[in-house]
Motif scaffolding. Structure first.
Motif, mmCIF file in Angstrom:
data_model
loop_
_atom_site.group_PDB
_atom_site.id
_atom_site.type_symbol
_atom_site.label_atom_id
_atom_site.label_comp_id
_atom_site.label_asym_id
_atom_site.label_seq_id
_atom_site.Cartn_x
_atom_site.Cartn_y
_atom_site.Cartn_z
ATOM 1 N N SER A 65 -9.005 7.621 4.006
ATOM 2 C CA SER A 65 -9.288 8.745 4.902
ATOM 3 C C SER A 65 -10.374 9.639 4.312
ATOM 4 O O SER A 65 -11.294 10.067 5.017
ATOM 5 C CB SER A 65 -8.015 9.542 5.155
ATOM 6 N N ARG A 71 -0.806 3.561 9.482
ATOM 7 C CA ARG A 71 -1.640 4.750 9.277
ATOM 8 C C ARG A 71 -3.083 4.339 8.968
ATOM 9 O O ARG A 71 -4.029 4.914 9.516
ATOM 10 C CB ARG A 71 -1.083 5.605 8.142
ATOM 11 N N VAL A 102 2.398 2.607 6.234
ATOM 12 C CA VAL A 102 1.094 2.873 5.625
ATOM 13 C C VAL A 102 0.031 1.993 6.275
ATOM 14 O O VAL A 102 -1.081 2.465 6.553
ATOM 15 C CB VAL A 102 1.134 2.671 4.093
ATOM 16 N N TRP A 113 0.842 -1.191 0.000
ATOM 17 C CA TRP A 113 0.000 0.000 0.000
ATOM 18 C C TRP A 113 0.877 1.241 0.000
ATOM 19 O O TRP A 113 1.989 1.250 0.515
ATOM 20 C CB TRP A 113 -0.899 0.018 1.225
ATOM 21 N N THR A 114 0.321 2.306 -0.576
ATOM 22 C CA THR A 114 1.025 3.587 -0.624
ATOM 23 C C THR A 114 0.204 4.620 0.140
ATOM 24 O O THR A 114 -0.912 4.348 0.591
ATOM 25 C CB THR A 114 1.195 4.054 -2.086
ATOM 26 N N GLU A 115 0.739 5.817 0.238
ATOM 27 C CA GLU A 115 0.009 6.907 0.873
ATOM 28 C C GLU A 115 -1.285 7.204 0.114
ATOM 29 O O GLU A 115 -2.251 7.693 0.700
ATOM 30 C CB GLU A 115 0.877 8.161 0.977
ATOM 31 N N TYR A 116 -1.327 6.882 -1.180
ATOM 32 C CA TYR A 116 -2.549 7.112 -1.954
ATOM 33 C C TYR A 116 -3.712 6.301 -1.368
ATOM 34 O O TYR A 116 -4.816 6.832 -1.203
ATOM 35 C CB TYR A 116 -2.347 6.747 -3.435
ATOM 36 N N GLU A 117 -3.488 5.044 -1.057
ATOM 37 C CA GLU A 117 -4.554 4.229 -0.463
ATOM 38 C C GLU A 117 -4.990 4.813 0.880
ATOM 39 O O GLU A 117 -6.189 4.933 1.151
ATOM 40 C CB GLU A 117 -4.119 2.771 -0.295
ATOM 41 N N ALA A 118 -4.030 5.193 1.704
ATOM 42 C CA ALA A 118 -4.367 5.760 3.014
ATOM 43 C C ALA A 118 -5.125 7.072 2.864
ATOM 44 O O ALA A 118 -6.124 7.305 3.560
ATOM 45 C CB ALA A 118 -3.102 5.949 3.847
ATOM 46 N N ASP A 119 -4.692 7.942 1.954
ATOM 47 C CA ASP A 119 -5.393 9.206 1.725
ATOM 48 C C ASP A 119 -6.811 8.970 1.224
ATOM 49 O O ASP A 119 -7.757 9.655 1.634
ATOM 50 C CB ASP A 119 -4.636 10.074 0.710
ATOM 51 N N SER A 127 4.100 -2.237 7.864
ATOM 52 C CA SER A 127 4.515 -1.034 7.141
ATOM 53 C C SER A 127 3.897 0.230 7.756
ATOM 54 O O SER A 127 2.834 0.182 8.368
ATOM 55 C CB SER A 127 4.106 -1.132 5.669
#
Length: 178
Positions: A66, A96, A93, A57-63, A91
């Motif tokens: 959210s 998060r 992410v 996963w990347t910050e894109y998935e977390a963003d 990880s």
């Protein structure tokens, strides 16, 4: 049950569980911007069962998660969170995602083998008590195994943790507490 009975079919036995329509929505690019996203929620609720991409996963998935939970105000349930490499590797992410105002769902099958049980039990100990699912697809190689998973939680963590998970599920389904 009500739909079947109102359509003129025979009365169902009392022990048949109520069926509530819903889906497991696959994460996709810009899903948070979909004007029809609420149509994928579990019937009569604002609960979205979301399956993240299998892989890192990347910050894109977390963003995006959210945005769905905070900006759109949906109750996001991340389906079988314990299966994904990000969770297994711990990880940043994954941490998060787990810290967002979402509910994690784990599968009973990962509570049964000793090899995966510890990490899943840790989620129950440390987190806002995940939901327990079976991810059953059939009655043979992907059979329902909620009874075994519930028994493992009861044995390792106690009845109150299991009851809390049930209360979380009832809340997300808009049901009276169990």
């Amino acid at each position: 049950r009500a739909l079947m009975e109102s359509s003129g079919s025979e009365k169902l036995p009392d022990d048949v569980p109520e069926i509530i329509l819903g889906c497991e929505a696959a994460f996709r690019f810009r899903i948070d911007e979909d004007p029809d996203l609420e149509k994928l929620c579990i019937e009569g609720t604002k609960t979205l069962l979301l399956e993240l991409p299998f892989g890192d996963w990347t910050e894109y998935e977390a963003d995006t998660v959210s945005a769905i939970a905070v900006d759109r105000g949906l109750d996001v349930v991340l389906a079988h969170f314990e299966r994904f490499p990000g969770f297994r590797s711990g990880s940043p992410v994954a941490r998060r995602l787990a810290s967002l105002p979402v509910t994690l769902q784990v599968n009973a099958e990962d509570l049964l083998p000793l090899m995966t049980r510890g990490k899943v039990l840790d989620l129950f100990r440390r987190r806002n008590v995940p939901l327990l699912g079976s991810d059953a697809h059939n009655l043979t190689d992907r059979a329902p195994n909620l009874d075994e998973g519930r028994a493992m939680i009861r044995k390792k963590l106690g009845e109150e943790i299991l009851a809390q998970s049930d209360r979380n599920a009832a809340r997300l389904l808009g049901l009276d507490e169990v």
